[in-house]
Design an enzyme around this catalytic site. Sequence first.
Site, mmCIF file in Angstrom:
data_model
loop_
_atom_site.group_PDB
_atom_site.id
_atom_site.type_symbol
_atom_site.label_atom_id
_atom_site.label_comp_id
_atom_site.label_asym_id
_atom_site.label_seq_id
_atom_site.Cartn_x
_atom_site.Cartn_y
_atom_site.Cartn_z
ATOM 1 C CG ASP A 57 -15.968 12.808 79.088
ATOM 2 O OD1 ASP A 57 -15.520 13.927 79.410
ATOM 3 O OD2 ASP A 57 -16.621 12.609 78.043
ATOM 4 C CG ASP A 139 -25.427 24.639 79.808
ATOM 5 O OD1 ASP A 139 -25.186 25.828 79.513
ATOM 6 O OD2 ASP A 139 -26.558 24.144 79.767
#
Length: 240
Positions: A57, A139
């Site tokens: 991940d 982000d």
Amino acid sequence: MEDSVFAELELAEAAKAVAGVRVRQHVNPLKASLQTQAPAPIWSDVFASTSKPLVVDIGCGGGRFDLMMAKRFPSTNFLGVDIRAPLVERGNSWGAHAGIVDNLHFAECNATISMGAWLKDYAERCDGEVEMVTIQFPDPHFKKKHHKRRVVQTALVRAIAEGLKPGARVFLQSDVKAVSEDMREKFERHGAHLAWAAAGDREGWLDENPLGVPTEREVQTMSSNGRCYRVMLVRNDTPA
């Protein structure tokens, strides 16, 4: 959040034992200090068994997704990766407090620089194979001049595609459509050996999370009637 989907982790109790962290929301991955190849974890030290398949991940953030996945799927190893050391340290502390350590580890690195070598190292040193890589709610770096700071760049796409064997999957999602489109476009352009694993709506997005476990951001988005833009790809037999 601890009263709902993540309640079984009992992190409210863990928070009493594990110090809180403060981190910068935005990190510039292009900083000179972040351009060094990080050594891969010593897999036999961080996992009880290295014969299990591995899920990575990238940009794990708070780590609740990884904790839940590791608890629900003990036959798989889970590696949460983040560029922010305090989150990595807290994730490992939470895992220890929850007793989820045999198949879960958090590690710090700049994925663009290090992930290719890490995937190769697991494949060469372990009996298990890399089963899936996830990149969820990275982000967005909204300003165009900062798009080069986004997690998904050509180098990372190629590293992931080359580090996966046929049948392995890549799962991408964001609540920002432009970010999901950018990730999908880069994987389609630079990972020709990654094909669609499942059809979505007419724009190609999956309506539901096929993994069955959400991230913190996903819970927040869905609870406010927002939308997540998801896609699942699978490595085919074309040589990388």
